[in-house]
Design an enzyme around this catalytic site. Structure first.
Site, PDB file in Angstrom:
ATOM      1  N   ARG A 146       0.834  -0.818   0.119  1.00 25.69           N
ATOM      2  CA  ARG A 146      -0.162   0.357   0.276  1.00 25.69           C
ATOM      3  C   ARG A 146       0.965   1.087   0.412  1.00 25.69           C
ATOM      4  O   ARG A 146       1.830   1.619   0.980  1.00 25.69           O
ATOM      5  CB  ARG A 146      -0.897  -0.166   1.550  1.00 25.69           C
ATOM      6  CG  ARG A 146      -1.706   1.122   1.803  1.00 25.69           C
ATOM      7  CD  ARG A 146      -2.625   0.624   2.662  1.00 25.69           C
ATOM      8  NE  ARG A 146      -2.433   2.085   3.654  1.00 25.69           N
ATOM      9  CZ  ARG A 146      -3.059   2.720   4.170  1.00 25.69           C
ATOM     10  NH1 ARG A 146      -3.910   2.369   4.892  1.00 25.69           N
ATOM     11  NH2 ARG A 146      -2.522   3.387   5.585  1.00 25.69           N
ATOM     12  N   ASP A 222      -4.812   4.033   0.022  1.00 21.39           N
ATOM     13  CA  ASP A 222      -6.233   4.117   0.748  1.00 21.39           C
ATOM     14  C   ASP A 222      -6.782   5.620   0.785  1.00 21.39           C
ATOM     15  O   ASP A 222      -5.699   6.088   1.248  1.00 21.39           O
ATOM     16  CB  ASP A 222      -5.587   3.630   2.185  1.00 21.39           C
ATOM     17  CG  ASP A 222      -7.582   2.972   2.931  1.00 21.39           C
ATOM     18  OD1 ASP A 222      -8.433   3.828   2.680  1.00 21.39           O
ATOM     19  OD2 ASP A 222      -7.042   2.810   4.272  1.00 21.39           O
ATOM     20  N   HIS A 224      -9.634   6.124   1.931  1.00 20.14           N
ATOM     21  CA  HIS A 224      -9.831   6.798   4.003  1.00 20.14           C
ATOM     22  C   HIS A 224     -11.327   7.732   3.877  1.00 20.14           C
ATOM     23  O   HIS A 224     -11.047   8.515   4.197  1.00 20.14           O
ATOM     24  CB  HIS A 224      -8.714   7.609   4.813  1.00 20.14           C
ATOM     25  CG  HIS A 224      -8.820   6.792   6.157  1.00 20.14           C
ATOM     26  ND1 HIS A 224      -8.962   7.567   6.690  1.00 20.14           N
ATOM     27  CD2 HIS A 224      -8.375   5.782   6.114  1.00 20.14           C
ATOM     28  CE1 HIS A 224      -9.685   6.606   8.283  1.00 20.14           C
ATOM     29  NE2 HIS A 224      -8.955   5.222   7.469  1.00 20.14           N
ATOM     30  N   GLU A 248      -9.139   2.386  -1.992  1.00 21.71           N
ATOM     31  CA  GLU A 248      -9.933   2.347  -0.785  1.00 21.71           C
ATOM     32  C   GLU A 248     -10.730   2.831  -0.404  1.00 21.71           C
ATOM     33  O   GLU A 248     -10.400   4.196  -0.146  1.00 21.71           O
ATOM     34  CB  GLU A 248      -8.765   1.362   0.263  1.00 21.71           C
ATOM     35  CG  GLU A 248      -9.677   1.553   1.540  1.00 21.71           C
ATOM     36  CD  GLU A 248      -8.398   0.394   2.620  1.00 21.71           C
ATOM     37  OE1 GLU A 248      -7.503   0.222   1.681  1.00 21.71           O
ATOM     38  OE2 GLU A 248      -9.043   1.178   3.824  1.00 21.71           O
ATOM     39  N   ARG A 296     -13.776  -4.921   2.537  1.00 20.74           N
ATOM     40  CA  ARG A 296     -12.738  -4.899   3.320  1.00 20.74           C
ATOM     41  C   ARG A 296     -13.214  -4.833   4.867  1.00 20.74           C
ATOM     42  O   ARG A 296     -12.434  -4.691   5.823  1.00 20.74           O
ATOM     43  CB  ARG A 296     -12.216  -3.205   2.907  1.00 20.74           C
ATOM     44  CG  ARG A 296     -11.202  -2.877   2.120  1.00 20.74           C
ATOM     45  CD  ARG A 296     -10.564  -3.140   2.487  1.00 20.74           C
ATOM     46  NE  ARG A 296      -9.713  -2.749   3.150  1.00 20.74           N
ATOM     47  CZ  ARG A 296      -9.135  -2.901   3.895  1.00 20.74           C
ATOM     48  NH1 ARG A 296      -8.222  -4.027   4.012  1.00 20.74           N
ATOM     49  NH2 ARG A 296      -8.068  -1.943   4.409  1.00 20.74           N
ATOM     50  N   TRP A 415     -12.387  11.270   8.596  1.00 17.40           N
ATOM     51  CA  TRP A 415     -11.057  11.178   9.144  1.00 17.40           C
ATOM     52  C   TRP A 415     -10.569  10.007   8.334  1.00 17.40           C
ATOM     53  O   TRP A 415     -11.149   9.012   7.344  1.00 17.40           O
ATOM     54  CB  TRP A 415     -10.569  11.025  10.477  1.00 17.40           C
ATOM     55  CG  TRP A 415      -9.721  10.577  10.254  1.00 17.40           C
ATOM     56  CD1 TRP A 415      -8.276  11.129  10.002  1.00 17.40           C
ATOM     57  CD2 TRP A 415      -8.741   9.396  10.648  1.00 17.40           C
ATOM     58  NE1 TRP A 415      -7.071  10.398  10.843  1.00 17.40           N
ATOM     59  CE2 TRP A 415      -7.722   9.759  11.009  1.00 17.40           C
ATOM     60  CE3 TRP A 415      -9.351   8.186  10.856  1.00 17.40           C
ATOM     61  CZ2 TRP A 415      -6.558   8.096  11.452  1.00 17.40           C
ATOM     62  CZ3 TRP A 415      -8.527   7.214  11.396  1.00 17.40           C
ATOM     63  CH2 TRP A 415      -7.283   6.956  11.299  1.00 17.40           C
TER      64      TRP A 415
END
Ligand code: EZ4
Ligand code: CO
Length: 415
Positions: A146, A222, A224, A248, A296, A415
């Site tokens: 990642r 990611d 996020h 992701e 996930r 976040w």
């Protein structure tokens, strides 16, 4: 042949964990993980509430106990409920495996592969430190990494070791990103997020990584939950040339899943989502409309092995694969549960792996192995993890909430 004792432990060897131990009248014990990062005590209290309901039940009847806790609660789903049910479920599979003398994956249909392709977390504050980080994972044998990068002018960014407030070391060579124990405070640390800076920075980072390492390694990323649907659509399109294994949580579509349709319409970059989804029923539309490529969820947050097996079986009919959540806040017990399920299902995709700290691994004795970039759950009966209660008692709980994000103008953001 009944559940005799239910113990709940909250321990903090390097970071907080919630551990469930179920003991049967025959003296067989099973372990479960109910760790809910930043809200650990709520999950522990839930387990204490349901503990008396488990006493006297036949430990063999895993499905019945699952339904009893899920439907019987009346208040279905939600992260706290599902973390607690997951812990009970994994502990019962652990017991069943031990009673029959077989690893849990055997009870799930046996091994479908020799090992589980695994990815590690590389990150850098600039390209040289990112390359060092990727090198350290490739040196360890990882075939997939990642990639997360710091953003110019932004003091700290999710997933980046070496930016403010992230920690280093943790028994491994080089920088490591992990929010605990760096963030042990009662009130969350606040971070800044700016999507424009991110979208201007990341495609160049992936280009530089592909130029240096070629196309042989799998790269993941990611987002996020930080982009709007149209930003995520554009981002996915921009990074198509760099052949990412997945992006992701590109947009916070856990709640409004239709947001992913916008992304799908515009890009072939594969979509992974679900680390904060906690029920298989919350995946039904996502799967039926093929709005994701990788699930996930962690076994510990989405109803345990029993519920996740159903979810993955349904996903298999759409060729949607697993990418189970494996950060350090999934305890070694939860990680082992992920691995047993991953080894058994036909539609395994990839497994996330952040090695737990040495302190954590002194309290939890694991038997899973990492060789040549592949994890294997091991062949011990049950899930193959032991918990040192005495040592765990020496590490009392410490509040460590996850950070809160704000935009440059102060607006609160995911976040
Ligand atoms: O933010 O585990 O993909 N991994 C992640 C993690 C999560 C934390 C939250 O508890 O997104 O780093
Ligand atoms: Co994530």
């Amino acid at each position: 042949m009944a559940i005799e004792k239910v113990d709940v432990f909250v321990t903090s060897p390097g970071r907080n964990f919630v551990v469930l131990k179920i003991t049967t009248t025959d003296g067989v014990t099973g372990l479960g993980d109910a760790t809910l990062n930043g809200r650990e005590l709520a999950a522990a209290e839930y387990l204490k509430t349901i503990a008396p309901m488990l006493i006297g039940k036949n430990e063999d009847n895993i499905e019945d106990i699952w339904q009893y806790l899920y439907k019987g609660a009346y208040w279905k789903r939600g992260p706290v409920t599902m973390a607690a049910i997951s812990a009970v479920d994994v502990a019962l599979w652990d017991i069943k495996g031990k009673k029959l003398g077989v690893p849990v994956y055997d009870l799930l249909g046996g091994a479908s592969r020799t090992g589980l392709l695994t990815y590690g977390h590389a990150s850098g504050v600039d390209l040289p430190s990112l390359f060092d980080s990727i090198d350290s994972y490739l040196d360890k044998g990882f075939k997939a990494v990642r990639v997360q990068s710091a953003l110019p002018g932004i003091p700290s960014t999710y997933g980046v070791a070496g930016s403010a407030n992230a920690q280093t070391g943790n028994g491994e060579k080089g920088m490591r990103y992990d929010y605990e124990p760096a963030r042990r405070t009662e009130v969350p640390v606040e971070e800044v997020w700016d999507a424009r800076t991110y979208m201007n920075t990341l495609p160049g980072v992936f280009e530089a990584v592909r130029n240096k390492y070629g196309n042989g390694i799998a790269l993941l990323h990611d987002c996020h939950h930080r982009l709007s649907p149209i930003q995520a659509a554009r981002f996915g399109k921009m990074i198509e040339p760099y052949d990412l294994f997945w992006m992701e949580d590109c947009t916070p579509a856990e709640e409004n899943q239709e947001m992913l349709r916008v992304v799908r319409e515009h890009t072939t970059t594969p979509i992974a989502i679900g680390e904060i989804i906690n029920s298989a029923t919350d995946y039904l539309t996502l799967i039926k409309e093929q709005l994701l490529d990788y699930v996930r969820s962690a076994v510990t947050h989405t109803g345990g092995i029993t519920h996740m097996k159903k979810l993955m079986d349904y996903a298999s009919f759409y060729d949607i694969k697993s990418g189970f959540h494996g950060p350090t806040d999934v305890s070694p017990v939860g990680m082992a549960a992920n691995l047993h399920l991953g080894l058994a299902i036909p539609n395994f995709g990839i497994q996330e792996y952040m090695r737990h700290s040495d302190e954590t691994l002194e309290v939890f004795h694991t038997s899973y192995t990492f060789t040549d970039g592949m994890l294997h759950p091991g062949n011990k009966p049950g899930i193959g993890v032991e918990f040192d209660e005495k040592l765990a008692a020496k590490f009392p709980y410490q509040p460590a909430p996850l950070p809160v994000d704000r935009l440059l103008d102060g607006t609160v953001h995911e976040w």
